[in-house]
Every structure is written in structure tokens, then in C-alpha cells.
Design a protein around this motif. Structure first.
Motif, PDB file in Angstrom:
ATOM      1  N   PHE A  87       0.699  -1.254   0.105  1.00 26.45           N
ATOM      2  CA  PHE A  87      -0.029  -0.005   0.108  1.00 26.45           C
ATOM      3  C   PHE A  87       0.828   1.411   0.087  1.00 26.45           C
ATOM      4  CE2 PHE A  87      -1.914   3.334   2.702  1.00 26.45           C
ATOM      5  CZ  PHE A  87      -2.768   3.898   1.936  1.00 26.45           C
ATOM      6  N   GLU A  88       2.013   1.241   1.054  1.00 27.11           N
ATOM      7  CA  GLU A  88       2.730   2.482   1.080  1.00 27.11           C
ATOM      8  C   GLU A  88       3.460   2.645  -0.203  1.00 27.11           C
ATOM      9  OE1 GLU A  88       3.588   2.217   5.800  1.00 27.11           O
ATOM     10  OE2 GLU A  88       5.066   1.638   4.492  1.00 27.11           O
ATOM     11  N   THR A  89       4.212   1.500  -0.952  1.00 31.44           N
ATOM     12  CA  THR A  89       4.901   1.722  -1.748  1.00 31.44           C
ATOM     13  C   THR A  89       4.171   1.979  -3.205  1.00 31.44           C
ATOM     14  OG1 THR A  89       6.240   0.071  -1.140  1.00 31.44           O
ATOM     15  CG2 THR A  89       6.649   0.559  -3.336  1.00 31.44           C
ATOM     16  N   LEU A  90       2.908   1.447  -3.448  1.00 29.81           N
ATOM     17  CA  LEU A  90       2.137   1.817  -4.851  1.00 29.81           C
ATOM     18  C   LEU A  90       1.377   2.915  -4.789  1.00 29.81           C
ATOM     19  CD1 LEU A  90       1.018  -1.960  -5.522  1.00 29.81           C
ATOM     20  CD2 LEU A  90       3.080  -0.908  -6.176  1.00 29.81           C
ATOM     21  N   LEU A  91       1.285   3.410  -3.360  1.00 27.06           N
ATOM     22  CA  LEU A  91       0.324   4.678  -3.421  1.00 27.06           C
ATOM     23  C   LEU A  91       0.728   5.850  -4.605  1.00 27.06           C
ATOM     24  CD1 LEU A  91      -2.041   5.952  -1.827  1.00 27.06           C
ATOM     25  CD2 LEU A  91      -0.569   6.830  -0.024  1.00 27.06           C
ATOM     26  N   PRO A  92       1.930   6.021  -4.536  1.00 25.17           N
ATOM     27  CA  PRO A  92       2.210   7.099  -5.678  1.00 25.17           C
ATOM     28  C   PRO A  92       1.812   6.798  -6.925  1.00 25.17           C
ATOM     29  CG  PRO A  92       4.026   6.789  -4.225  1.00 25.17           C
ATOM     30  CD  PRO A  92       3.203   5.653  -3.827  1.00 25.17           C
ATOM     31  N   LEU A  93       1.756   5.508  -7.483  1.00 24.92           N
ATOM     32  CA  LEU A  93       1.519   5.062  -8.754  1.00 24.92           C
ATOM     33  C   LEU A  93      -0.112   5.249  -9.016  1.00 24.92           C
ATOM     34  CD1 LEU A  93       3.605   1.525  -9.174  1.00 24.92           C
ATOM     35  CD2 LEU A  93       4.047   4.005 -10.043  1.00 24.92           C
ATOM     36  N   PHE A  94      -0.702   5.373  -7.967  1.00 23.36           N
ATOM     37  CA  PHE A  94      -2.247   5.873  -7.957  1.00 23.36           C
ATOM     38  C   PHE A  94      -2.487   7.164  -7.723  1.00 23.36           C
ATOM     39  CE2 PHE A  94      -2.038   1.077  -7.526  1.00 23.36           C
ATOM     40  CZ  PHE A  94      -3.084   0.703  -8.578  1.00 23.36           C
ATOM     41  N   ASP A  95      -1.319   8.025  -7.915  1.00 24.49           N
ATOM     42  CA  ASP A  95      -1.641   9.535  -7.778  1.00 24.49           C
ATOM     43  C   ASP A  95      -1.975   9.752  -6.149  1.00 24.49           C
ATOM     44  OD1 ASP A  95      -1.015  10.169 -10.492  1.00 24.49           O
ATOM     45  OD2 ASP A  95      -3.278   9.559 -10.691  1.00 24.49           O
ATOM     46  N   GLY A  96      -1.529   9.023  -5.224  1.00 24.78           N
ATOM     47  CA  GLY A  96      -1.717   9.208  -3.952  1.00 24.78           C
ATOM     48  C   GLY A  96      -3.285   9.023  -3.304  1.00 24.78           C
ATOM     49  N   ASP A  97      -4.147   8.272  -4.207  1.00 24.59           N
ATOM     50  CA  ASP A  97      -5.214   8.181  -4.088  1.00 24.59           C
ATOM     51  C   ASP A  97      -5.577   6.690  -3.170  1.00 24.59           C
ATOM     52  OD1 ASP A  97      -8.293   7.257  -4.064  1.00 24.59           O
ATOM     53  OD2 ASP A  97      -8.484   8.345  -5.884  1.00 24.59           O
ATOM     54  N   ASP A  98      -5.644   6.983  -1.963  1.00 25.21           N
ATOM     55  CA  ASP A  98      -5.752   5.743  -0.855  1.00 25.21           C
ATOM     56  C   ASP A  98      -6.854   4.799  -1.329  1.00 25.21           C
ATOM     57  OD1 ASP A  98      -4.139   7.547   0.482  1.00 25.21           O
ATOM     58  OD2 ASP A  98      -5.303   7.194   2.361  1.00 25.21           O
ATOM     59  N   ARG A  99      -7.937   5.181  -1.690  1.00 25.31           N
ATOM     60  CA  ARG A  99      -9.178   4.220  -2.038  1.00 25.31           C
ATOM     61  C   ARG A  99      -8.865   3.412  -3.258  1.00 25.31           C
ATOM     62  NH1 ARG A  99     -13.837   3.509  -0.205  1.00 25.31           N
ATOM     63  NH2 ARG A  99     -13.637   5.560   1.031  1.00 25.31           N
ATOM     64  N   ARG A 100      -8.469   4.196  -4.370  1.00 31.43           N
ATOM     65  CA  ARG A 100      -7.892   3.247  -5.579  1.00 31.43           C
ATOM     66  C   ARG A 100      -6.956   2.359  -5.563  1.00 31.43           C
ATOM     67  NH1 ARG A 100      -5.812   6.034 -10.018  1.00 31.43           N
ATOM     68  NH2 ARG A 100      -6.543   4.126 -11.178  1.00 31.43           N
ATOM     69  N   THR A 101      -5.939   2.731  -4.436  1.00 28.61           N
ATOM     70  CA  THR A 101      -4.695   1.794  -4.093  1.00 28.61           C
ATOM     71  C   THR A 101      -5.232   0.576  -3.568  1.00 28.61           C
ATOM     72  OG1 THR A 101      -3.357   3.714  -4.118  1.00 28.61           O
ATOM     73  CG2 THR A 101      -2.618   1.554  -3.001  1.00 28.61           C
ATOM     74  N   ILE A 102      -6.323   0.900  -2.428  1.00 27.85           N
ATOM     75  CA  ILE A 102      -6.606  -0.181  -1.474  1.00 27.85           C
ATOM     76  C   ILE A 102      -7.476  -1.213  -2.416  1.00 27.85           C
ATOM     77  CG2 ILE A 102      -8.320  -0.770   0.218  1.00 27.85           C
ATOM     78  CD1 ILE A 102      -7.413   2.012   1.606  1.00 27.85           C
ATOM     79  N   ARG A 103      -8.437  -0.598  -3.479  1.00 28.09           N
ATOM     80  CA  ARG A 103      -9.193  -1.308  -4.004  1.00 28.09           C
ATOM     81  C   ARG A 103      -8.413  -2.282  -5.273  1.00 28.09           C
ATOM     82  NH1 ARG A 103     -14.781   1.199  -6.495  1.00 28.09           N
ATOM     83  NH2 ARG A 103     -15.109  -0.919  -6.578  1.00 28.09           N
ATOM     84  N   TYR A 104      -7.473  -1.562  -5.734  1.00 26.42           N
ATOM     85  CA  TYR A 104      -6.567  -2.394  -6.562  1.00 26.42           C
ATOM     86  C   TYR A 104      -5.802  -3.473  -5.525  1.00 26.42           C
ATOM     87  CZ  TYR A 104      -2.550  -4.290  -8.508  1.00 26.42           C
ATOM     88  OH  TYR A 104      -1.644  -5.609  -9.020  1.00 26.42           O
ATOM     89  N   LEU A 105      -5.563  -3.331  -4.288  1.00 22.21           N
ATOM     90  CA  LEU A 105      -4.767  -4.596  -3.549  1.00 22.21           C
ATOM     91  C   LEU A 105      -5.940  -5.416  -3.143  1.00 22.21           C
ATOM     92  CD1 LEU A 105      -2.715  -2.214  -1.390  1.00 22.21           C
ATOM     93  CD2 LEU A 105      -1.695  -3.573  -3.404  1.00 22.21           C
ATOM     94  N   GLN A 106      -7.212  -5.054  -2.951  1.00 25.78           N
ATOM     95  CA  GLN A 106      -8.111  -6.037  -2.728  1.00 25.78           C
ATOM     96  C   GLN A 106      -8.343  -7.010  -4.020  1.00 25.78           C
ATOM     97  OE1 GLN A 106     -11.869  -3.675  -2.232  1.00 25.78           O
ATOM     98  NE2 GLN A 106     -11.105  -3.068  -0.250  1.00 25.78           N
ATOM     99  N   HIS A 107      -8.096  -6.458  -5.202  1.00 22.49           N
ATOM    100  CA  HIS A 107      -8.300  -7.044  -6.476  1.00 22.49           C
ATOM    101  C   HIS A 107      -7.097  -8.155  -6.506  1.00 22.49           C
ATOM    102  CE1 HIS A 107      -8.576  -7.976 -10.725  1.00 22.49           C
ATOM    103  NE2 HIS A 107      -7.456  -7.796 -10.910  1.00 22.49           N
TER     104      HIS A 107
END
Length: 249
Positions: free
Chosen positions: A81-101
Motif C-alpha cells: 500500500f505504502e509503495t504503490l500509493l504514488p502510482l495511484f496518484d496518492g489516492d488511498d481508495r483506488r490503491t486499496i481497491r487495487y490491492l483487494q483485487h
């Protein structure tokens, strides 16, 4: 601790501490290979290094083999989550939803195989309950479960306390707990109403602010009545705070 408990702990440590991190990072790697191939190795390395730091810092949570495994996969998820957050433009929700996927297919095959043998109409609900009671032994002592049969055609498994909820809350990242919640979808999807006459649902989650995670398996006459999941409906709608309300089925 007796021999059986040690064996179960060793199995849980291997499953959660080795298999799940490897498969989860394999899913993450697929995304990185697509969106940032030149940084794939660097970012996976950063996730692994950060996960090791987290494990060391939270070593007090690893009180037995099962909790060591749970801590290992939790640390990898937090690090991702911490590492990929910048790849999702700092969007917590989008990052979490991707990690759920990314988490959802982890160990899907073993769950399918386990529950496919239970998809029979002969005492199907009893078999589901028996299997759930056995499987929860893989989880750390920090988990608190209770099992209920409120009526003949209904089995409930409630999680009153969750290792991962405690872990992510410690890091002020409670919504990230839902990545681990996504793993449980495998259990619900594996129950086939067309074959077993049962359907599964999850109506409340600790990670969404409820007082428990409520899993239920119910009898149904509808072969198309698939599983229902509050994670999919409420997290998608933005209900991921600490003020949720328990579902009642």
C-alpha cells in the motif's frame, strides 16, 4: 502446546507467511509489469524491504507460529500500500481497491477444492459448519470467533476480534484491513447454491466500523442466488469509517 496445535501453527505459518505473500506479490508484479516495467524489480524490492522493517517493528504481535504468518502477510500488504500509493496518484481508495483485487485470487484454488467436496445437499450446512470450525484453528489466538445456529437453515460465523484489524489500526491504516477481507471472498464464492442449496453472505465487517464480521450460510431454493458481500457494496460507496452499523442478515 500439544503436537496437534504445533502442527496447525506450522501449517498456518507456512500458508500465511510464505504462500500468501508470494502469490500476492505475484499479482502485484503483473500490474507493475504493465504500468511500470522499468521499475518492477525496484518496487517489488522496496515492498519486501519495507515489509521486513514492519515485521521487525511489530514483532510483539508474533506470539506463536500462526501469528508470525499473519504478521508476515499483513506487513507485505501494508508495504505494498505504502509503495504503490504514488502510482495511484496518492489516492488511498483506488490503491486499496487495487490491492483487494490482487488479494482476491490468492489461494482461490485450495478454497474451491475444499468447499466443492461440501457442495452436496445431504447435511450440507452441517458440513460447512464443521469445516469452518476446523479452518479457524489456523488463525492466531488474537482472533475471536463464535459460531451460531439461530435457526435450522442458518449458520453464522462471527469474528469478534481480528489480528489484521489490530495490526492495521496500529499503523493508522484501518481501511487497508479490507485487503485481507477480500481474501475471504474465496470462501463465499466456493459455496454453490445450484449444487448445495446454500448461499453465503457477509453483512458486517470490523474493518468498516462494525462490531463484528458476520459471515452467514443460508439455505436457498434459488440456484442463481449467489453470495452477498458488504465489502463490495459499502467500501465501493465510501463507507469505510469507524461508524458502521452491523447488518442483521
Amino acid at each position: 502446546m500439544n503436537v496437534i496445535d504445533k502442527a496447525i501453527g506450522a501449517e498456518a505459518h507456512w500458508l500465511m507467511g510464505r504462500v500468501m505473500p508470494r502469490k500476492f506479490l505475484g499479482e502485484v508484479r503483473k500490474h507493475l509489469h504493465h504500468v511500470a516495467p522499468e521499475r518492477e524489480k525496484e518496487l517489488i524490492g522496496a515492498i519486501r524491504a519495507r515489509a521486513e522493517e514492519v515485521e521487525a517493528a511489530d514483532a510483539d504481535m508474533a506470539t506463536d507460529a500462526s501469528s508470525k504468518g499473519a504478521l508476515a502477510i499483513g506487513a507485505v500488504v501494508l508495504a505494498a500500500f505504502e509503495t504503490l500509493l504514488p502510482l495511484f496518484d496518492g489516492d488511498d481508495r483506488r490503491t486499496i481497491r487495487y490491492l483487494q483485487h490482487a488479494m482476491s485470487p490468492v489461494l482461490r484454488r485450495p478454497y474451491d477444492l475444499t468447499f466443492s467436496t461440501l457442495n452436496e445437499r445431504d447435511h450440507a450446512l452441517d458440513k460447512i459448519e464443521k469445516t469452518c470450525r476446523v479452518m479457524v484453528k489456523l488463525y492466531p489466538a488474537r482472533f475471536e470467533f463464535d459460531f451460531q445456529r439461530p435457526e435450522p437453515g442458518l449458520f453464522e460465523m462471527n469474528v469478534r476480534r481480528c489480528f489484521w484489524h489490530d495490526f492495521f489500526a496500529r499503523h493508522d491504516a484501518t481501511p487497508v484491513t479490507t485487503v485481507m477481507c477480500a481474501f475471504d471472498v474465496n470462501f463465499m464464492k466456493a459455496i454453490d447454491p445450484a449444487v448445495s442449496g446454500l448461499r453465503a453472505e457477509r453483512t458486517s465487517l470490523l474493518s468498516l466500523g462494525d462490531s463484528k464480521c458476520r459471515f452467514a450460510v443460508l439455505e436457498t431454493d434459488d440456484p442463481l442466488h449467489g453470495y452477498g458481500d458488504a465489502l463490495e457494496t459499502r467500501f465501493a460507496d465510501g463507507e469505510d469509517g469507524e461508524d458502521g452499523e452491523d447488518g442483521n442478515g
